[in-house]
Design an enzyme around this catalytic site. Structure first.
Site, short mmCIF file in Angstrom:
data_model
loop_
_atom_site.label_atom_id
_atom_site.label_comp_id
_atom_site.label_asym_id
_atom_site.label_seq_id
_atom_site.Cartn_x
_atom_site.Cartn_y
_atom_site.Cartn_z
N CYS A 22 10.57 17.60 9.16
CA CYS A 22 11.95 18.47 9.04
C CYS A 22 11.96 19.48 9.95
O CYS A 22 11.29 19.46 11.00
CB CYS A 22 12.02 19.20 7.51
SG CYS A 22 10.82 20.20 7.35
N CYS A 25 9.18 21.84 10.29
CA CYS A 25 8.21 21.33 11.36
C CYS A 25 8.22 21.40 12.63
O CYS A 25 7.56 21.80 13.37
CB CYS A 25 7.80 19.74 10.83
SG CYS A 25 7.37 19.64 9.23
N ASP A 463 31.69 13.81 47.02
CA ASP A 463 31.26 13.60 48.46
C ASP A 463 32.15 12.14 48.72
O ASP A 463 32.39 11.46 47.83
CB ASP A 463 29.76 13.37 48.75
CG ASP A 463 29.59 13.16 50.18
OD1 ASP A 463 30.04 13.74 50.92
OD2 ASP A 463 28.62 12.11 50.27
N ASP A 664 25.48 11.31 46.87
CA ASP A 664 24.45 10.24 46.96
C ASP A 664 23.28 10.39 48.25
O ASP A 664 22.65 9.47 48.41
CB ASP A 664 25.02 8.83 47.11
CG ASP A 664 25.42 8.39 48.52
OD1 ASP A 664 26.06 9.37 49.28
OD2 ASP A 664 25.24 7.36 49.11
N ASP A 668 23.63 15.93 50.10
CA ASP A 668 24.30 16.32 48.79
C ASP A 668 23.39 17.12 48.00
O ASP A 668 23.72 17.80 46.88
CB ASP A 668 24.83 15.19 48.24
CG ASP A 668 25.89 14.33 49.23
OD1 ASP A 668 26.70 15.14 49.66
OD2 ASP A 668 25.90 13.10 48.99
#
Length: 774
Positions: A22, A25, A463, A664, A668
């Protein structure tokens, strides 16, 4: 302006933790981990039963950390990298089988208890089954049989001052058993008998846990399916004419394997011989197959469709892209969403509050309740009970006979109806389902916190090159050069050291012209500007980059070139200048096509309410041309930005809301790391993917609005679960404590309370499983 603070990076380790039931825990495990000297941060997943810890010193052995958890009642071990999912799946299967065995024993005892009730009422002519000793035997066997692990775990948690669900259930069944046993041994005390309660309680609790475990098992289905994509056998090529089936783990880098049509690739490798179509949809979501021939890179788990291929082994086991994806998803599932923090804080103190409420309920109904509302007591049981003349096992929900009997019954009901499990499961079940479904479609969220971030984004910055465009530009013309072949050969020789899409275009042009590459050295990359270095047989330093950069570096510039550019059809294209020392040897014109799905993807993002912008390091004309085609107004477009410019602009935009950056390339990476949410296109560079929070594998930009939609649906599901979990406990606890008893005569028996508690957890898990991508 102050530069963004760079947070220190710690080594992350994933460990498997057993024994969690639970939210209490979870808090206990997290507290234990954070108390360890070498642990900087810890995030625990109740569904996967894992903990992701960040170590201050990665060289220090983690055995001390694992021992600390084990001593607190949570056996732990480090997750193996070689088979990240199968071991966890095996553990889950064992746990499910163990719970099934316990459930079967408990249900048999429950059936015998029901038969005993029938015998007690004269419905079955087996008098011995209706006696107190028989019911006492059933209760004893239930406690020390299928219920013993619950009692043991509950006591251990209580002694460590970290009470859990097992503590509450353990106190409840033990109280009923001890009260009943006292009544059996010392009849004169007048206590009621509840021998049926432990049997029914444990039966319903174990039934609920088994159903919950089955539902949990399904939440990781998507990740298990990913893991099954990688075969465990390979066809090793020996001396070109002999094939031998061997285990994938026995392969070595550099060896060659044969992959037949219809087989999946067991390793990451490079095609040496043959032609075929490769289905990559299982990893990237791309419906169109990849055409493979000599030199094509192949990823483990993808499917060979129609030809036999000979493939050289590049990476095996945990080093393959598939294994790294699975590892990323597992770590993502272990990282919490901030929305879970309130539930965790409540769950941490929840059990203390429930025990206090149970004690208060007991004393209230024992000393005051019966006097204030005497009508709630069964008239036949007004005084102290002598002997065993009382009803041995009353029907579920029946009225109590004495104040003491009612007090015991209601206090036990409070203990067993409380459900910290639902609080603990509310977020991780949804995160597990969402991250698994996302991974199947090639969207890698690097944590539950990332999913929550994605759901709150209101601005997205793109970009241009490789993001809005396909990232595979081509050379379309030249200016200011006397020798095109020499210009391309020099440029390609230097650009072979770069992963930028423009470098790819120049190298591709050299291959078309059959020009050999020259050896290069002393390579230096200047992000956002260009690349420089030395090339054999070329006297002087070679520079390739933007016009502004080569001018700044002192390259002689003829103003007539500017006039030619203004009057040419190349004004809106990307332009690369090439120089040797201070002499310009030519300009290369490069064009890149807009992605086929860019327009539809951006339209969908705008419909979702996002503000879209472009930030590019390319020339103004090139950026504006593409921006206008994609529906961007001039005030949402910025050009000729260096990486630090992008960084500063993002910092300014953060004042207007949460912002995502989509890129990419190497340029960047700083912006991706600085933005509230960094998103990398999967075809980009590794450094960009490492800096990103969300990685979109494949070439489809339409994945972006779908990923944002999934994030929003995920957070909505989490809110539904938290509303249910909090609402259930807020309503159920007062009812169990008897708030409706005086006016409506509604009494909630402990077995019914246990059943409601189980249904609460199951409801949360089932709601999480109903999450759909579209």
């Amino acid at each position: 302006m102050n530069s963004p603070t760079i947070q220190p990076k710690y080594e992350s380790v994933l460990i498997d933790v057993e024994g969690m039931k639970c939210g209490g825990c979870v808090r206990a495990v997290e507290k234990t981990l954070l108390d360890q000297e070498n642990v900087e941060n810890a995030s625990v997943n109740l569904v996967q039963r894992t903990a992701l810890i960040e170590l201050k010193n990665e060289d220090e052995n983690i055995e001390r950390i694992l021992t600390a958890l084990t001593n607190r009642g949570f056996p732990a071990k480090q997750r193996s990298n070689t088979q990240p999912v199968s071991n966890a799946e095996l553990n889950s299967t064992k746990q499910l089988w163990k719970q099934w065995q316990q459930l079967m024993i408990a249900l048999i005892l429950l059936l015998l208890s029901v038969i005993g009730h029938l015998a007690e009422g004269g419905k079955i002519e087996v008098p011995i089954l209706g006696t107190l000793p028989f019911h006492a035997s059933l209760a004893t066997f239930a406690l020390f049989g299928p219920g013993f692990s619950i009692i043991k775990s509950g006591i251990k948690s209580a002694l460590n001052f970290t009470p859990t669900m097992d503590t509450l259930v353990g106190i409840g069944v033990s109280s009923a058993y001890i009260a009943s046993l006292s009544s059996l041994v010392w009849p004169h005390v007048g206590w009621p008998c509840f021998f049926n309660e432990p049997v029914m309680l444990l039966g319903f609790v174990l039934l609920g846990r088994f159903l919950e475990e089955r539902a949990r098992f399904r939440t990781g289905k998507a990740l298990k399916e990913l893991a099954k994509l990688q075969p465990d056998k390979a066809r090793l090529v020996i001396n070109k004419d002999q094939i031998k089936d061997i285990r994938v783990g026995a392969l070595k880098v550099g060896e060659q394997i044969q992959v037949l049509a219809g087989d999946r690739f067991p390793i990451d490798g490079t095609v040496i011989e043959g032609n075929s179509a490769i289905d990559v949809s299982c990893l990237t979501g791309e419906p169109l197959p990849l055409t493979a021939s000599a030199g094509t890179a192949i990823t483990a788990g993808t499917l060979n469709l129609d030809g036999t291929l000979i493939v050289q082994v590049d990476r095996i086991g945990a080093e393959t892209a598939l294994a790294r994806i699975i590892g990323l998803v597992e770590q993502a599932q272990a990282r919490k969403a901030p929305i879970q923090s309130l539930a965790d804080q409540v769950a941490g103190s929840f059990c203390y509050g429930v025990v206090a409420l149970s004690v208060g309920t007991f004393f209230f109904w024992w000393k005051l309740g019966g006097k204030l509302w005497p009508e709630v007591l069964n008239s036949s049981g007004q005084g102290l009970i002598s002997g065993h003349e009382h009803l041995l096992h009353s029907s579920l929900g029946a009225e109590a006979q004495t104040p003491l009997g009612m007090a015991i019954q209601l206090s036990i009901a409070v203990l067993v109806i409380a459900c910290p499990c639902a609080l603990g499961l509310a977020t991780p079940t949804v995160i597990t389902v969402a991250s698994g479904k996302a991974a199947q479609n090639g969207w890698l969220f690097k944590g539950g916190d990332v999913i929550e971030k994605a759901a709150s984004i209101n601005q997205i910055v793109f970009d241009k090159t490789g993001t809005l465009t396909v990232g595979r530009p081509s050379v379309i013309g030249y200016l200011a050069t006397k020798d095109k072949s020499k210009l391309i050969q020099i440029a390609a020789s230097l650009e072979s050291n770069s992963r930028h899409p423009i470098a790819y275009a120049i190298i591709q042009e050299s291959q078309i012209m059959n020009l050999p590459l020259l050896k290069s050295s002393n390579i230096k990359t200047i992000p956002g500007k260009g690349i420089s270095g030395d090339i054999e047989n070329i006297e002087g330093n070679v520079k390739i980059g933007t016009i502004e950069w080569v001018k700044y570096e002192g390259v002689e510039w003829d103003k007539r070139i500017d006039h030619q550019l203004e009057n040419s059809s190349y004004s809106s294209q990307s332009i690369v200048a090439v120089s040797i020392e201070n002499e310009l040897i030519g300009l290369i014109m490069i064009d890149d096509q807009i992605r086929n799905d860019a327009i539809s993807a951006l339209e969908e993002l705008r419909k979702q309410g996002h503000i879209l912008r472009i930030m590019s390091g390319d020339r103004r004309e090139a950026v504006q041309e593409i921006g206008h085609q994609l529906g961007f107004s001039n005030n949402l477009i910025e050009w000729q930005l260096l990486p630090e410019d992008k960084l500063n602009n993002l910092e300014n935009l953060k004042r207007d809301g949460n912002i995502a950056m989509v890129g990419d390339g190497i340029n960047d990476a700083p912006a991706l790391a600085s933005s509230y949410l960094g998103i990398a296109i999967g075809t980009g560079t590794q450094i960009a993917q490492d800096s990103a929070d969300l990685v979109l594998l494949g070439d489809s930009l339409e994945s972006l609005p779908k990923a944002f939609l999934l994030a929003q649906k995920t957070i909505n599901k989490i809110k539904q679960n938290l509303f249910w979990a909090f609402g259930y406990n807020i309503i159920a606890l007062p009812i169990a404590a008897g708030i409706l008893l005086p006016k409506f005569g509604l009494l909630l028996s402990p077995p019914i309370a246990a059943l409601l508690m189980a249904l609460s957890s199951i409801t949360v898990v089932v709601n999480s499983l109903s999450l759909k991508i579209s």
